[in-house]
Design a protein around this motif. Structure first.
Motif, short mmCIF file in Angstrom:
data_model
loop_
_atom_site.label_atom_id
_atom_site.label_comp_id
_atom_site.label_asym_id
_atom_site.label_seq_id
_atom_site.Cartn_x
_atom_site.Cartn_y
_atom_site.Cartn_z
N ARG A 49 3.24 -21.53 -86.55
CA ARG A 49 2.96 -21.74 -85.11
C ARG A 49 3.61 -20.65 -84.26
NH1 ARG A 49 4.21 -27.38 -85.21
NH2 ARG A 49 2.22 -28.37 -85.56
N ARG A 50 4.86 -20.34 -84.59
CA ARG A 50 5.59 -19.32 -83.83
C ARG A 50 4.88 -17.97 -83.95
NH1 ARG A 50 10.25 -16.14 -85.24
NH2 ARG A 50 11.22 -15.40 -83.31
N ASP A 51 4.50 -17.61 -85.16
CA ASP A 51 3.80 -16.34 -85.37
C ASP A 51 2.45 -16.34 -84.66
OD1 ASP A 51 5.89 -15.61 -86.98
OD2 ASP A 51 4.81 -15.84 -88.88
N LEU A 52 1.75 -17.44 -84.79
CA LEU A 52 0.42 -17.56 -84.20
C LEU A 52 0.48 -17.43 -82.68
CD1 LEU A 52 -2.55 -18.29 -84.91
CD2 LEU A 52 -1.91 -20.69 -84.64
N ASP A 53 1.47 -18.07 -82.08
CA ASP A 53 1.60 -18.01 -80.62
C ASP A 53 1.84 -16.58 -80.15
OD1 ASP A 53 1.19 -20.67 -80.49
OD2 ASP A 53 3.28 -21.25 -80.14
N ALA A 54 2.65 -15.83 -80.89
CA ALA A 54 2.90 -14.43 -80.52
C ALA A 54 1.63 -13.60 -80.70
CB ALA A 54 4.03 -13.86 -81.38
N LEU A 55 0.96 -13.82 -81.82
CA LEU A 55 -0.23 -13.00 -82.13
C LEU A 55 -1.38 -13.30 -81.17
CD1 LEU A 55 -1.43 -10.92 -84.09
CD2 LEU A 55 -2.17 -12.81 -85.53
N GLY A 88 -6.18 -20.83 -79.49
CA GLY A 88 -7.30 -20.09 -78.89
C GLY A 88 -7.52 -18.73 -79.53
N ILE A 89 -6.93 -18.48 -80.69
CA ILE A 89 -7.08 -17.16 -81.32
C ILE A 89 -8.49 -16.94 -81.87
CG2 ILE A 89 -6.33 -17.79 -83.66
CD1 ILE A 89 -4.64 -15.19 -83.65
N THR A 90 -9.22 -18.03 -82.05
CA THR A 90 -10.58 -17.93 -82.61
C THR A 90 -11.41 -19.10 -82.13
OG1 THR A 90 -11.81 -17.66 -84.69
CG2 THR A 90 -10.09 -19.32 -84.68
N ASN A 91 -12.73 -18.98 -82.34
CA ASN A 91 -13.61 -20.12 -82.08
C ASN A 91 -14.08 -20.76 -83.39
OD1 ASN A 91 -13.44 -19.62 -79.33
ND2 ASN A 91 -15.12 -18.15 -79.43
N VAL A 92 -13.84 -20.05 -84.49
CA VAL A 92 -14.38 -20.53 -85.77
C VAL A 92 -13.26 -20.61 -86.81
CG1 VAL A 92 -16.00 -20.06 -87.65
CG2 VAL A 92 -16.64 -19.51 -85.29
N ILE A 93 -13.01 -21.82 -87.31
CA ILE A 93 -11.99 -22.03 -88.34
C ILE A 93 -12.69 -22.37 -89.66
CG2 ILE A 93 -10.00 -23.42 -89.04
CD1 ILE A 93 -9.47 -23.96 -86.06
N ASP A 188 5.55 -15.20 -91.96
CA ASP A 188 7.00 -15.06 -91.75
C ASP A 188 7.37 -13.94 -90.77
OD1 ASP A 188 7.35 -17.15 -93.52
OD2 ASP A 188 7.43 -15.81 -95.25
N GLY A 189 6.60 -13.85 -89.67
CA GLY A 189 6.96 -12.91 -88.61
C GLY A 189 6.39 -11.51 -88.76
N TRP A 190 5.49 -11.31 -89.74
CA TRP A 190 4.92 -9.98 -89.95
C TRP A 190 3.41 -10.05 -90.05
CZ3 TRP A 190 7.92 -5.43 -90.67
CH2 TRP A 190 9.31 -5.65 -90.62
N PHE A 191 2.77 -8.98 -89.58
CA PHE A 191 1.30 -8.85 -89.63
C PHE A 191 0.94 -7.80 -90.68
CE2 PHE A 191 -2.69 -6.93 -88.38
CZ PHE A 191 -3.46 -7.99 -87.93
N LEU A 227 3.68 -5.48 -78.78
CA LEU A 227 2.91 -5.86 -79.97
C LEU A 227 1.47 -5.32 -79.90
CD1 LEU A 227 2.73 -7.36 -82.64
CD2 LEU A 227 2.23 -9.46 -81.39
N TYR A 228 0.86 -5.39 -78.73
CA TYR A 228 -0.53 -4.92 -78.62
C TYR A 228 -0.64 -3.44 -79.03
CZ TYR A 228 -4.88 -3.32 -76.49
OH TYR A 228 -6.12 -2.74 -76.30
N GLN A 229 0.22 -2.59 -78.46
CA GLN A 229 0.16 -1.16 -78.79
C GLN A 229 0.48 -0.92 -80.26
OE1 GLN A 229 1.66 -2.42 -76.15
NE2 GLN A 229 1.04 -1.28 -74.33
N ARG A 230 1.46 -1.64 -80.76
CA ARG A 230 1.85 -1.41 -82.16
C ARG A 230 0.74 -1.86 -83.11
NH1 ARG A 230 5.49 -4.40 -83.84
NH2 ARG A 230 5.99 -5.70 -82.04
N LEU A 231 0.09 -3.00 -82.80
CA LEU A 231 -0.98 -3.46 -83.68
C LEU A 231 -2.18 -2.52 -83.62
CD1 LEU A 231 -1.25 -7.37 -83.51
CD2 LEU A 231 -0.27 -5.92 -85.28
#
Ligand code: SF4
Length: 320
Positions: A49-55, A88-93, A188-191, A227-231
């Protein structure tokens, strides 16, 4: 590099996936996630959840897939699905399963997801009655059902690095997992661009080879600034991951699908596999050629829909 777009400070991508467990009730030879060789382990919902919220603040995908191992082995699967829906990261799970446990899957699962993808292997633990139940529940809940009949895998594992940098580069450029199938993931905090950095070191350790800290070297931290620029920079990379030196990507030769014995799964014997001898060089050349065309087309007409169409066309040509 995978085609993504930046829209209003958010990356738009086609698909991503997360491993709900690293183990599996199957033991397929050359599993791309190394599941037969890993200890049992399940994702933790609070960390997720924590990772997802950041992403989700900087990233959106067309489809979010839960994979494994076998994802139905994670008893908290419903909590993970709810977290994705809320983010809200996607519309399709989508849940991707080997189908062997579908007979005991909670009916609520079929209501919560948008798509169920069954990888049907020729194994007695999967049978048509399990699929029939799933098809019925999918129909009742308006969930899309996909069934992929699979009877072969590709050679992929290596336990010694490929020393030829040019070959590593070719394998990376041709890799459909990274560039066409969008198997981006996080844990675990990494993409990550693909899941191999998460599991390769455990495999190297099993085989008595030196580990490479690939979890850190090949990932991008999710909880640091910009994060946006780094990703964007990470997804735009042209150089291979360190993990690519231990991977044949999607250019390995076909082998018949088979289950490994317990002894094979736990074997510490080195593979003694030559990367060059394990490749389909014809496929490698085709994939590199196609990736050059793909890049040129998307430079002129940058569109996620077009990128998806090009992948489907490539897969159709490869199947023909
Ligand atoms: S490690 Fe490299 S070659 Fe292997 S799947 Fe990932 S990007 Fe592709």
């Amino acid at each position: 590099m995978p085609f993504v777009r930046g829209v209003d400070g958010r990356i738009e991508s086609i698909k991503m996936e997360v491993n709900l467990v690293q183990h599996c009730n199957y033991g397929c030879q050359e599993c791309s996630h190394f599941s037969p060789h890993l200890r049992a382990g399940a994702a933790d919902v609070e960390t997720f959840r924590r990772d997802l919220d950041a992403l989700a603040l900087v990233y959106h995908v067309g489809r979010f897939r839960f994979v494994g191992g076998e994802p139905l082995l994670n008893p908290a699967i419903g909590e993970f699905i709810a977290a994705v829906r809320t983010s809200g990261i996607t519309n399709v799970i989508e849940v991707v399963t080997n189908g062997s446990l579908l007979h005991r899957a909670d009916e609520a699962l079929f209501e919560e997801i948008d798509s169920l993808s069954v990888s049907a292997y020729p194994d007695s633990r999967f049978d048509e009655s399990k699929l029939a139940r799933a098809a019925d529940l999918c129909r009742q809940h308006g969930t899309k059902l996909k069934v992929n009949r699979i009877d072969r895998f590709r050679l992929m594992q290596l336990d010694a690095p490929i020393e030829d940098a040019r070959l590593v580069n070719d394998l990376y450029r041709s890799c459909q997992i990274a560039h066409s199938w969008y198997c981006q993931t996080f844990a675990d905090g990494w993409f990550y661009l693909c899941s191999r950095p998460l599991f390769t070191d455990a495999y190297l350790e099993l085989k008595g080879a030196s580990t490479q800290d690939l979890v850190r070297r090949d990932g991008e931290p999710l909880h640091e600034p910009d994060l946006y620029q780094r990703l964007r920079a990470y997804l735009g990379r042209t150089e291979p991951l360190a993990s690519c030196s231990y991977c044949l990507g999607t250019a390995g030769r076909h082998i018949a699908w088979r289950q490994q014995s317990t002894a094979e799964k736990r074997s510490t014997e080195p593979l003694q596999r030559s990367a060059r001898a394990s490749l389909s060089h014809r496929r490698l050349r085709f994939l590199i050629g196609w990736s050059q065309i793909e890049r040129a087309v998307l430079r002129v007409a940058p569109s996620l829909r077009l990128a998806r169409g090009l992948t489907l066309a490539k897969d159709a040509v490869l199947r023909a």
